[in-house]
Structures are given as structure tokens and as C-alpha cells.
Design a protein around this motif. Structure first.
Motif, PDB file in Angstrom:
ATOM      1  N   GLU B 146       0.780  -1.229   0.082  1.00  0.00           N
ATOM      2  CA  GLU B 146       0.207  -0.017   0.003  1.00  0.00           C
ATOM      3  C   GLU B 146       0.790   1.276  -0.105  1.00  0.00           C
ATOM      4  O   GLU B 146       0.397   2.417  -0.570  1.00  0.00           O
ATOM      5  N   LYS B 147       2.080   1.113   0.617  1.00  0.00           N
ATOM      6  CA  LYS B 147       2.816   2.353   0.667  1.00  0.00           C
ATOM      7  C   LYS B 147       4.114   2.298  -0.123  1.00  0.00           C
ATOM      8  O   LYS B 147       4.840   3.406  -0.121  1.00  0.00           O
ATOM      9  N   SER B 148       4.233   1.418  -1.106  1.00  0.00           N
ATOM     10  CA  SER B 148       5.220   1.503  -2.087  1.00  0.00           C
ATOM     11  C   SER B 148       4.695   2.221  -3.138  1.00  0.00           C
ATOM     12  O   SER B 148       3.795   2.812  -3.301  1.00  0.00           O
ATOM     13  N   VAL B 149       5.752   2.494  -4.086  1.00  0.00           N
ATOM     14  CA  VAL B 149       5.744   3.158  -5.326  1.00  0.00           C
ATOM     15  C   VAL B 149       4.700   2.245  -6.210  1.00  0.00           C
ATOM     16  O   VAL B 149       4.822   1.022  -6.318  1.00  0.00           O
ATOM     17  N   TRP B 150       3.840   3.028  -6.683  1.00  0.00           N
ATOM     18  CA  TRP B 150       2.724   2.257  -7.577  1.00  0.00           C
ATOM     19  C   TRP B 150       3.022   2.426  -9.071  1.00  0.00           C
ATOM     20  O   TRP B 150       3.448   3.745  -9.294  1.00  0.00           O
ATOM     21  N   ARG B 167     -11.544  -5.418  -4.255  1.00  0.00           N
ATOM     22  CA  ARG B 167     -10.791  -4.324  -3.975  1.00  0.00           C
ATOM     23  C   ARG B 167     -11.525  -2.979  -4.917  1.00  0.00           C
ATOM     24  O   ARG B 167     -11.661  -2.176  -4.389  1.00  0.00           O
ATOM     25  N   HIS B 170     -14.342  -2.228  -3.190  1.00  0.00           N
ATOM     26  CA  HIS B 170     -14.156  -1.493  -1.832  1.00  0.00           C
ATOM     27  C   HIS B 170     -13.892  -0.038  -2.339  1.00  0.00           C
ATOM     28  O   HIS B 170     -14.380   0.783  -1.498  1.00  0.00           O
ATOM     29  N   GLN B 173     -17.564   1.434  -2.888  1.00  0.00           N
ATOM     30  CA  GLN B 173     -17.944   1.665  -1.579  1.00  0.00           C
ATOM     31  C   GLN B 173     -17.868   2.954  -0.948  1.00  0.00           C
ATOM     32  O   GLN B 173     -18.576   3.528   0.090  1.00  0.00           O
ATOM     33  N   ARG B 174     -16.698   3.666  -1.041  1.00  0.00           N
ATOM     34  CA  ARG B 174     -16.523   4.796  -0.563  1.00  0.00           C
ATOM     35  C   ARG B 174     -17.421   6.075  -1.090  1.00  0.00           C
ATOM     36  O   ARG B 174     -17.447   7.025  -0.582  1.00  0.00           O
ATOM     37  N   GLN B 175     -18.180   5.843  -2.304  1.00  0.00           N
ATOM     38  CA  GLN B 175     -19.185   6.829  -2.665  1.00  0.00           C
ATOM     39  C   GLN B 175     -20.510   6.726  -1.923  1.00  0.00           C
ATOM     40  O   GLN B 175     -20.743   6.094  -1.258  1.00  0.00           O
ATOM     41  N   SER B 176     -20.991   8.323  -1.754  1.00  0.00           N
ATOM     42  CA  SER B 176     -22.071   8.360  -1.264  1.00  0.00           C
ATOM     43  C   SER B 176     -23.203   7.566  -1.873  1.00  0.00           C
ATOM     44  O   SER B 176     -22.885   7.438  -3.210  1.00  0.00           O
ATOM     45  N   PHE B 178     -23.909   4.628  -2.101  1.00  0.00           N
ATOM     46  CA  PHE B 178     -23.339   3.194  -2.443  1.00  0.00           C
ATOM     47  C   PHE B 178     -24.108   2.219  -1.300  1.00  0.00           C
ATOM     48  O   PHE B 178     -23.452   2.240  -0.084  1.00  0.00           O
ATOM     49  N   TYR B 180     -24.533  -1.297   0.804  1.00  0.00           N
ATOM     50  CA  TYR B 180     -23.647  -2.261   0.838  1.00  0.00           C
ATOM     51  C   TYR B 180     -24.077  -3.115   2.073  1.00  0.00           C
ATOM     52  O   TYR B 180     -24.287  -2.494   3.212  1.00  0.00           O
TER      53      TYR B 180
END
Lengths: 447, 447
Positions: B146-150, B167, B170, B173-176, B178, B180
Motif C-alpha cells: 500500500e505504501k510502495s511506489v505504485w 478491491r 471497496h 463503496q466509498r461513494q455516497s 452506495f 452495501y
């Protein structure tokens, strides 16, 4: 008093601040994190329904020793003022003499609660966002961004008071066997304001909760100390009359003029707010378990966000803290037991108030115009007044008592069953206030 | 054929691989990402229920042009073999002559499906984990951690075929707004194996789905081509007889000897697996919307994970792809319309099979020993055989047809209502196969 623990609270909202006060009284070291700036130093954001403090909220504040400090910030509302289309305003008392809900601004209350928690010795860290939680070790990781270098904190206990979109719960949700649901309703809300008169007085009765029911949308207004009213427009996101359908100033003019003629002086102001303020969504969130061993527990909206139609969101959150405090007094330093009994006791009550709040949404939006529904309420009210020992209305049980929400739901369903039968009595419209009906209700109760 | 798009599929499981084949046939450039290593190069993990391919699965494979290649990997099972305690084994035919479900190993099938997708021209990127999705721009971000260079990839379309703990979902799911939910059942499962005889033949009938119902737990076994059976033990996580309660080799001996005497030769092997293999949880996941404009959609378990008790998880996922392909043929390059109609059509069907699967869990665990329940099934079966034009059993409608799951649920509920009334007929135990009962059912249907 418990053995001192180093405690983190994530979230400096109402519930987090109240918890901070209780934990300080129990002798703990308390650090409160919030990703937002100090609410005492910023303008409010224009997206919060005014709050209605009722019995459960006051009880928790009393136990925390801060009731009196908050009383001065609140205005008692002892009745609904119903602004039904084409009819004069009429008033419905909420309860008995002296019973009222208290209108209070979220921002004003939150500022005060943080002051009180700080005075009690809690330390606040604003603008410090939690990115990760090590649940087993009760560690928190904060930083600028998800990918920046993080700062690590080690605590004995962590409380997630970080609201409906809780980061702490988000971490718990990754566990197997963690049940979770988020359900949005198709209705959104927007905050509007009715200004004070020039002399600072209120334009509408200031001891009423004002409602303009309009079928599938409605406007409500609650008074503030400064003479203004905070209004909330609840309306479908999409559809014929909806947030989506009001696109231009003309649309807004027509909408307010058409549906809210009794506050038409305010239209230009309402319209301004309409385009300035965001449209927000409403969600019911349920989850379980709330706790992780003796390390972490969730409180308030992070454990049980509900739709606002019963005015119980804050009250339910405050009651969580009151119950937690009871468990601390009962179990001393056995935090696993404290958390376990807290979640087991609160979960069914949280589910019950979620259900009741959702039902009130359906009721307020679709039934307040139905004459048979209003008749039902009238019969129930009359009977409750005459036989208070036999009948406490559901609203009173939720709002003016501290009995379990789960019991209120159960008894409410039982009462509804009785009222369903009463409404089947032939010609009930004509004889609703007769002795025959009264006797029938007594018979049904005693069955 | 559609205009060529650069498409990413996240997840190289069964549904992702099948989708890759379809998209290649439609002329698209296809890249499949998976965080796991190539399943063709690793040992299986010992935690997958054998799969039961039925009509919907075969239909999708046929449309993809790969049905024959898969047929050779599957064993037809035309009946249940019921191993009820203290009774001889008895057999229940699943359907009519020639109707069967097909036992197939998840690993064997998945390897084959990836081969077929690769042959069709899809490119696979294994051991490359998606950490973030830019939904608006259809970008994927992969990296070591998660914290490496992507690494950033840009696509035209992204399909989330990454399973129950998706994923891609996931991120959605952060959208208003949505919706679940994830709901775990209190029963877990563990995979066990019954070995082949020395000559490679099966130890139990190899055209049966074997069930040992034991009240609140059960064992099932499905044959493999190599003479072994993959067994699954379903049992509560906690409680008197539970995974938690079997701690020692002695506990396991006693458990298998006590409850599964007819396979006691296998006990040492079953016991070995018991302590070697993990205990897994089962979850129902629902969400909506599945799609984001013309950019992203979810397929299979990522959109609708279900408990495995109807044997429809893979079949429902394959049917998603079949429906998606229909919409591609219908709407050409209008991807927003394709995704919209796909999710609108599939959502009620996904909810229906979730409900049916959950009900089968309740039924299999608690009712298979109830004589009145068995009688009900017997009456229903007899009537269906004599009046196939009036009565298709629910199981057949789900398993041996491609009619909508939502209709199966609805008609099943209607049939249940009729059977409830039939079971109320006095002395039904004695006259269940009489003409009177037959006529009564016909009367109830025609009402």
C-alpha cells in the motif's frame, strides 16, 4: 475509580467529547484525535440538522456533571407546528406538561463540549488523521496522507467515535465474521435558514418544531437562540419534485412559492441557501461486533448511524457513553468484560432505534396527510391521556424516557396491533371518541 | 463486434477468466490482473468447496464456445445420497431423466479457464495487486504494498471480478449512496478428503452428491475424476458440537466415530485434514450500484457473494457474463447503457439467489431430519411428476433452467403457500398419495 489507562478517542464530535469527560472522571489519560480543524476556530459548514436533545441525552450530560452548562444553549420545544397545505397552522403537543425536546445547534454544542472536555483535562489533537489502526496492539497511525510517513502512537484502549464513515470501524470491517451494512435512503437533505426579525426575535413560534409535510418531501425548522431558524429540506434526489429537478433560480422560486407560501417573505434567502449549501445523503449503518477484546470499541454513529427522523442520533450516542460508564463502574479494570457487556446490551437497542427512525421517515413523508392516520394518532393520544397507566405513546417512550429502545419498539408494535383492530371498528370516524371505543381498547389490552 | 476497447479485468478466477474469453470474442484488448500467483503453477490451498456446474453455467460456457472442453473435467451427479443416522443410505433423484449437476474441482476448472482465455488472446498479470482505482479515469494502481511506489495503468473499461472481498468494490463503496452489506453466518466450513481405493475407484457411489445431515452440522462429499471425494464439513464455529469444541486428536476421533460411522475407515485421513486445513467463514454480500457510468462494473462474487448451499455461486457468476454479453450484442458501443441494463436486470436475480441459498442453509441444517418436511417434499415431488405442466419444483427451476432466479423465488413462495395448506389437510400423513390430495392441489393452483 479505575486503574489509569492511556486512552485514545478517535473523533472530537459530540459523542467523543462526552466520552472524554467521562474517562477523565474515571482517572484516565485521554487524547482525542480529529482529522478536522478545531470546530471552535472555524465557520460551520452548513450541513447539519439542528439537534433535538431529549431525555437520554440530558441523562448522560447530568451523569457527566455538565447538564446545566448545556441547558443554557438549548430552546425547549413542547409541540409540533404543522403547516399543512391549505390549512391554518395547528399544534400537536409532544407529551405531557413540562415535557419538551430541546433545539440546539450542533456547532454550538460541539464547541462547548470540547471546552468542557479540555477543562476536564483531555488533550485534543486536531487536523491529525488516522490512517491505520493496529487492533491487537492498540496502535494508531497518523500522517499527512495515506502514502506519507506515518506517526505511530501506542495506547491501552482506543475508542472509535469517528462517525458514520469511521476509520476505526473500517479497519475492524476487514476481519472475517464482521457483519456490516450501509443503506442509503433515496431522500437527501439541504440546510436552509430563516433569518431573525430586525429586532432579533423569531419569525415563527420559537417553542415549536415546525413541519411542512408535502407528501414525498418536507421542510422542517428548529429555532436557534439568535432568532434564526435552521431549516432542513428533505426531498428525493431524483424524480418529479426532487433536488435534481430544481436547476435554476426560476425553478427554486416556483418551488418555494408553490409549496411554502406561508414563509414566502423568506424565499430569496431560502433560494440563496438552496444553491449555496450541499445536498447531503442519509444512511443507516449497522455492524457487529463493536468491540475488539479489551482494546477497541465503537461508540455513537461509528457503531450505529441512523436516519435523523426520530431526533435520536445524538441521544443514542450519548446513551452509549452512559451505558459504558455504568459498565466501568460495575467491572472496574476488566475492560474485555466492559466492552463485551456494553456491545451486547447496546446492539439490540441501536437496531431498534434504527428501525424506528426509518419508520418515522416513511411515516413523516407519506402518512402525515392521510386522515385515517391522523385519526389513529388522535384516538391513541386521547386514550393515553385518560389512561396513562395503560398506554404510553411510542414517541414518549422513545423521547421522554430512558427505557430501552428495543422495548419501545416491541411495545410499539404491540400497540400498533391493537390500533389496527380499533381502526377496523365500523364507523370509527364518527365514534372515535365514544365510550364504546375506549372500552374496546381496554378489552384489547387486557386480552 | 464492438469497437476495440482496452479492458482490464481484476481477478483471474472463474468469472474473470470467462469474461476474458467473451471480451476477446468481442474484439477487445484484455488484461487480467491477479494478486495471487498463477493458479496453474501452485498447489491448491485446501479451502474450496467442489463446484456444482448446472444449466446456467453450461449455457454461458456454450456461448463462449468452450463447453466441450469443460465437460471432460466434470462428473455428473443425478441424485443425492442421504446418509441419515441409523438408516441405510437412500437416494433422491435431482430431476428428470438426464438431469444432473456436475461435480468439478475449482482448481482444475480455473486452470483450464485461464488456459482457454490465454489461447483466446487475453494477457494475464499474476502477482500484481491492485491498491487503488481511479474510477472516473479508469486507472488502476498496482504495487508491492500500500505504501510502495505504485505503477499506473490507464484503461477504457475495468471489470471487478475480484471476489467477495473485492478491491474494486471497496473503492466504489466509498461513494455516497452506495448500498452495501456483508453478513456472515455462524457456521464455518472445512475441506476434508476421502481417498480413492487402491485401484483408483471411488469408495462411495460416484454419481451421487453425498450428504450426512446431523441437525446443526453436516458433511457433504462430491466425487473427483481421480477417485477421491472432496468433502466439506459445515459446522457452527462455537457451541456444543462446533469447530471450537474439537481441540484434540481424541475429540476428532470421537466426533467422526460418533457421527460418521459409515466412513470410519477414513477417520485417520479425515482427522489429519481436520487439523491441517483452515476453517473458513461464509458470507452473503450485497451491494448496489454495481456500475460506475461507462467505466466500471462488478461481476460475480464481487457484486453478489452468496452462501454455497444452493450450489449456484459460480453459476450465478457465469450467468452475469452471459447477460453482459447479451447487452454488448444489443447496445454495441454504448457501454453506459450496457452496464446500466446489466445491473438493473441482474440485481433482483442476485438478491433472489442469495435469499434462496440462505434458506437452503436453514433447511439443510435444521429440516432434513423433520418427517413432516420430508413428507412435504414427497408430496410435491409426486405431484410434479404427475403434472409437470402444473408444477416445476423450485430446485429444478433454479438448477435445471435458465429462467430468472427472481421468478424462481416468487413462484417458489407461491408453491410454498399451497403446500402449507396441503399440509393442514387432516391425516395428511396417511392419505398423502391419495386422489383427494392431488385434486386439492389442483384446486389450490387454479384458485
Amino acid at each position: 475509580m479505575q486503574k489509569e489507562k492511556d486512552v485514545a478517542i478517535v473523533g472530537s464530535g459530540l459523542v467523543g467529547s462526552l466520552l472524554a469527560i467521562f474517562l477523565r472522571k474515571q482517572g484516565h489519560k485521554v487524547t482525542v484525535f480529529d482529522r478536522r480543524p478545531d470546530v471552535r476556530k472555524v465557520q460551520f459548514s452548513g450541513r447539519s440538522i439542528n439537534l433535538a436533545m431529549s431525555n437520554r441525552g440530558w441523562k448522560a450530560l447530568r451523569e457527566a456533571g455538565v447538564e446545566e452548562e448545556i441547558r443554557g444553549l438549548a430552546l425547549p420545544l413542547d409541540k409540533r407546528a404543522m403547516h399543512v397545505e391549505g390549512q391554518p397552522v395547528y399544534f400537536q403537543k409532544y407529551g405531557e406538561e413540562g415535557e419538551a425536546i430541546y433545539s440546539i445547534s450542533r456547532g454550538v454544542l460541539n464547541r462547548k463540549m470540547i471546552d468542557l472536555a479540555e477543562n476536564a483535562g483531555a488533550k485534543f489533537k486536531f487536523e491529525e488523521k488516522i490512517w491505520d489502526v493496529d487492533m491487537k496492539e492498540a496502535r494508531l497511525y497518523t500522517g499527512e496522507s495515506e502514502k506519507s510517513v506515518w506517526k505511530e502512537y501506542k495506547f491501552d484502549l482506543i475508542f472509535g467515535a469517528d462517525g458514520a464513515f469511521s476509520r476505526v470501524r473500517h479497519k475492524m470491517q476487514r476481519q472475517s465474521r464482521f457483519n456490516y451494512s450501509q443503506h442509503f435512503i433515496d431522500v437527501g437533505y439541504k440546510e436552509l435558514t430563516i433569518l431573525a426579525n430586525e429586532d432579533g426575535s423569531h419569525r415563527l413560534d420559537n417553542s415549536s418544531f415546525h413541519i411542512w409535510p408535502r407528501g414525498n418531501f418536507m421542510l422542517i425548522a428548529m429555532p436557534n437562540l439568535d432568532g434564526t431558524f435552521t431549516c432542513t429540506l428533505f426531498m428525493p434526489f431524483e424524480g418529479e419534485v426532487s433536488f435534481e429537478s430544481i436547476k435554476t433560480e426560476q425553478d427554486a422560486d416556483a418551488f418555494f412559492e408553490n409549496y411554502f407560501p406561508d414563509i414566502k417573505d423568506e424565499i430569496s434567502n431560502l433560494k440563496k441557501d438552496f444553491f449555496k449549501n450541499p445536498t447531503s445523503a442519509m444512511v443507516t449503518i449497522k455492524c457487529f461486533p463493536w468491540s475488539y477484546y479489551d482494546k477497541i470499541t465503537l461508540v455513537g454513529d461509528s457503531a450505529h448511524a441512523i436516519v435523523p427522523f426520530y431526533g435520536q442520533g445524538m441521544n443514542a450516542g450519548f446513551e452509549d457513553i452512559s451505558v459504558l460508564n455504568d459498565k466501568m463502574n460495575k467491572y472496574g479494570d476488566d475492560w474485555e468484560q466492559i466492552f463485551e457487556e456494553y456491545q451486547t446490551e447496546r446492539k439490540p437497542n441501536a437496531d431498534a432505534i434504527a428501525e424506528l427512525s426509518y419508520r418515522n421517515f416513511v411515516e413523516m413523508s407519506s402518512k402525515t396527510a392521510d386522515p385515517m392516520f391522523l385519526l389513529r394518532k388522535k384516538i391513541e393520544k386521547k386514550f393515553a391521556q385518560e389512561h396513562p397507566e395503560l398506554w404510553t405513546p411510542l414517541y414518549s417512550r422513545v423521547t421522554f424516557s430512558d427505557k430501552a429502545y428495543a422495548d419501545a419498539l416491541k411495545i410499539g408494535d404491540y400497540q400498533r396491533g391493537i390500533m389496527d383492530q380499533v381502526m377496523e371498528i365500523p364507523h370509527i370516524e364518527e365514534k372515535w371518541d365514544s365510550e364504546e371505543v375506549e372500552k374496546e381498547i381496554i378489552k384489547l389490552i387486557k386480552k
